[in-house]
Design an enzyme around this catalytic site. Sequence first.
Site, mmCIF file in Angstrom:
data_model
loop_
_atom_site.group_PDB
_atom_site.id
_atom_site.type_symbol
_atom_site.label_atom_id
_atom_site.label_comp_id
_atom_site.label_asym_id
_atom_site.label_seq_id
_atom_site.Cartn_x
_atom_site.Cartn_y
_atom_site.Cartn_z
ATOM 1 N N HIS A 1 -5.871 -57.172 18.783
ATOM 2 C CA HIS A 1 -5.152 -55.912 19.019
ATOM 3 C C HIS A 1 -5.959 -54.703 18.571
ATOM 4 C CE1 HIS A 1 -2.123 -52.743 18.801
ATOM 5 N NE2 HIS A 1 -2.542 -52.530 17.574
ATOM 6 N N HIS B 1 24.935 -32.103 7.287
ATOM 7 C CA HIS B 1 24.699 -31.225 8.432
ATOM 8 C C HIS B 1 24.025 -29.904 8.069
ATOM 9 C CE1 HIS B 1 27.012 -34.203 10.472
ATOM 10 N NE2 HIS B 1 27.092 -33.523 11.592
#
Lengths: 665, 665
Positions: free
Chosen positions: B262, B473
């Site tokens: 790889h 948030h």
Amino acid sequence: MTNLSKNLEPLANVIRGLAIDAVETAGHGHPGAAMGMADIATVLYANHLKFLGTSPDWHDRDRVVLSNGHASILHYSLLYLTGVPGVELDDIKAFRKSGSITPGHPEVGHTPGIEVTTGPLGQGLGMSVGLALAEQRLRDEFGSDVCNHRTWVFAGDGCLMEGVGQEAASLAGHLGLGHLNVLYDSNQITIDGSTAISFTEDTAAKFKAIGWHVLEACGHTHAEINEALSSAKAEVSKPSLVILRTTIGYGAPTKSGTSGIHGSKLGGEEAAAAKGALGLPPKPFEIPAEHLKAWRTFGAQGAAAHKAWQARISKLKADVAKDYARRMQGDLPMGLHDALEKTKHFYFLEPKTLATRKASQLALEVFTEKMPEMIGGSADLTGSNLTKTSATDTVFSAAASGRYVNYGVREFAMAAAMNGLALHGGIIPYGGTFLVFSDYMRNAIRLAALMKAKTLFVMTHDSIGLGEDGPTHQPVEHLASLRAIPGLHVFRPADVIETIEAYEAAMTANGPSLFAFSRQGVAQVRLRQSTENLTSKGGYVLVKPDAPRDVTLIATGTEVTLAVEAAKILAERGVHAAVVSLPCWSLFDRQGKDYRDSVLGDVPRIAVEAASTFGWTRYVNSEEDVLGVAEFGASASDKELYAKFGLTPENIARQAHKKVEASFV
Amino acid sequence: MTNLSKNLEPLANVIRGLAIDAVETAGHGHPGAAMGMADIATVLYANHLKFLGTSPDWHDRDRVVLSNGHASILHYSLLYLTGVPGVELDDIKAFRKSGSITPGHPEVGHTPGIEVTTGPLGQGLGMSVGLALAEQRLRDEFGSDVCNHRTWVFAGDGCLMEGVGQEAASLAGHLGLGHLNVLYDSNQITIDGSTAISFTEDTAAKFKAIGWHVLEACGHTHAEINEALSSAKAEVSKPSLVILRTTIGYGAPTKSGTSGIHGSKLGGEEAAAAKGALGLPPKPFEIPAEHLKAWRTFGAQGAAAHKAWQARISKLKADVAKDYARRMQGDLPMGLHDALEKTKHFYFLEPKTLATRKASQLALEVFTEKMPEMIGGSADLTGSNLTKTSATDTVFSAAASGRYVNYGVREFAMAAAMNGLALHGGIIPYGGTFLVFSDYMRNAIRLAALMKAKTLFVMTHDSIGLGEDGPTHQPVEHLASLRAIPGLHVFRPADVIETIEAYEAAMTANGPSLFAFSRQGVAQVRLRQSTENLTSKGGYVLVKPDAPRDVTLIATGTEVTLAVEAAKILAERGVHAAVVSLPCWSLFDRQGKDYRDSVLGDVPRIAVEAASTFGWTRYVNSEEDVLGVAEFGASASDKELYAKFGLTPENIARQAHKKVEASFV
């Protein structure tokens, strides 16, 4: 549990009433999903959930995760109704108010009975995978007499659309997490309208394709829900997805089934009409006594199981009981510190040139051998991150829970799952990827800090020093951006000694730590024998000049050795430079001012780090005093890149010398 | 194209030879995937791809994206073999070397013929969705005589595992992007070993479930590949996934089919044996003349189509031709600036209190009306981000390409797709989510900066000012972390005037911009009529005191108005404060030192921003001089939170006064 013979509908409607009233009183919030999922939650708590309201911290309780965290009022209502101590009706009335224990989104540590902090979509599902991994591992380690519970997850469309949710689902399917049951609130509504505008998958077929047991039911027909949950529990070789067709805002006469009820109060008229239709008392927050009583009965159902579990725990062998207790309390094992000192001693005697990622592996060898609670892993970069050790060389698979999780190329799910592992209790997770891909998991790192989860993020290939893979793989701004996260300890150790110390500091610190390790080798800089953990101070004087210092060279990680070399060059030129190693800014900033001033010195300062100069003005006068990397890197060897960006002993010495001369003008 | 009657195998082997030799010469690189995909690439280029080697910038060419970017040598080889000017054999020989045009991963703008920068897995697939969206939109706008091409994507297991890849696939299936064809290199190998250890999905079933046309073929049998590609092209109502079973490192006698090939060179012996087995000349980089000739013939195949396209373009009506040329060149339209000035004039005459997200929408109204190239969207927060305008109120769907994309709850795929839209040419994308969720798409923002893509990130709910949704948030560290990204312009405008100016500055800037807009309303601060774009300077003196200044108050966004109020309080106390608005640090830092010094002033300075103090020491002395938010926020109203963190005019004035007094000591 056979509460289905009773009519549970009024009990589900109690939840709806609380959701309506709490949002109405706050003036804002998300009533829709709570109202839509009330029937599912009621059947779950009445007939399936293993828990005891009065003992929300019972180790062997089923975990409940609200992945669609905006429906927080559902969970708060359940905690109150089942009698969790410290969650009162007044808390429901204070929903979303300043200082309440019922904030907009559920926060672990803030509200009794909340398992994980949710709101950022998809991550609840990711953390649930971690909770389920922890349960399986502890079950295999201590036996199902000690650990044998489920993880129940409420999830909405958003959680299934988010990449992290999809990664988590794929991983759970691969690992065959049979104690993981996801309750999918399929209400066909997203904030922007119908799911038809953005989400038109065949969810059942998709989840079957990724190895899940899939069930479907009407989310408002209790018998159907009950059968589906029973079936989910019966399948223990695969995770179960129960697709529950629901109506968002169920019970609201005109707004149900619309996106208008997702994130807004119903309004007086609609609220009154809804409560009327649901057979609820008009007075806000009023719950008929028999309904509260029924709920409290559900909350008490786990008493016998809890008692039986306690009895089994009391019969464990003394050493097992001790180990279990230690792990669930999160205490460090006896003998760890000595083993670490012994290892440090070895490297003081025989200093080594090592990549710090290799140093990390050597340190992890000691930690994982002494700490069976450590579960390792990597997002398909094991051989690069060097996260596998002799002790963790057993793979976690569907067949058996080893100590190493092959997370696949799923960084975000890995980070979320690690948070779940950390929050379950009994486990300390660490996992690796390249530092540049901390970007992929960034919000989970943030959540770890917000939740104070002891998650260890092992990030290798920490600078342009990784070389030819080029700018897409070379972190530049990452150290700065991670240091900006409140409560996250970012460690960038210079050598094997600092690495061992950093891991030990992370183990005793509150909250998560992130480690930045190099691909390339560097000489050991800590050569003077010492049992003091200097890294735990965040920064310290590594090289003290012979005479009062003229300049301070501050560096981290692989650049510390460059600063040491630069100090030698400066000494030859008659300039007395102190070298400060600053492996962890957040720990350094916690030291007293006197210590910090003494380390940094009241002299001109130069900082050296193969990264963005952003933020370094905390310690030096201006970004012009930082030798760093102000742009993206390039594809070339580490040596070429270090030279290109002026990160050489000669250049550091030159800049420092200039600085000293300028200070005399 | 009927090259299949020829034996293409030797031509595929030419690619393998270049991959082997280039990696061997570099000493490192990723030969495996390139060798595995050589047959697929050869059949694609020989028989299906619409392109002309000598005109790699032909607007109507098929786009080729290597989502598994580590296989870069495959793409470089194809560019050289098909005769793309500027890509020579010497460039292949310089693979991964300093200063070469053949870096470790493909970089757009760096190498002719490279469409997008890839390497961070999954994002190539995400950007391809954007390329396909752009193609469909331009086809609908200008007709298929002008625009009618495909997007071909090479992708590996990693791209399909990554959340962003899955989000992108889901979105593409939903939108029925029929000109998108993904060639999945299914080699069953990841870096850590067999895919069996982490990735065991039924990919075909999964993609069918999400609306894709799925085909399977042996990736080394040319007739099968050819048939699959033909079938993929024939299906134009759905995106196609061609699952190609391949052997990684095909041709290497002992290493093929293993993860060992790889990311490492083959090594002398294995390389020689592979080249022998593949019938390649032993001499490195030697290509038999007839094979190079055949490849060059493929590269020239598009000549007739290119000529025909040019002829059609030349016959367009003058105004259409002009508009098309303008858009493909990325020029701003005539009349835009005047329209913006007119709008500014309106707000100078009638100042408004507005949330800056609303100011953004008002600005976008003008821009989108004048610029048909702008395509909007949101990750399921349209009503919160206020990203939809009158001009963009046509939905992009499978049936028709409107100007607004409902990206769903898929922030990362949205950002990646926007990058693809921006890089296609002819389109300027903007899209919204909450600032805190910039975390989810962070690496795509980084890639936009690295690629210099004109992508506009519209981030609303930019501070604790969003209120009760709480800390999950509320962005705190996000401004700092985004400002740390090289080449990204981060704008935080104070009012509608600055917002208009910021968008205009972004349109003329090189590279991406990110806007932080508030949920809560604030008073307009720019009241003095001016046609100068002050925001384009990054920072400027908004309030000049009557006498020489004693202190400078620096603020951004919604805190500018607080600083203005504080200055008034200070004035009453005889302290002369200048107020500096600093909406864009990166643009400010580009100004001359004299300008910067004159704006900041040689007086004590206080900075005010409802965010982390990290990085502000660029402009003030110490973080103690910053009124900010040093921890996570909380669930409470904006007013309560601003008071809690001391972000009030009174407190700003108090701190500034103290600072001034201390400076006299």
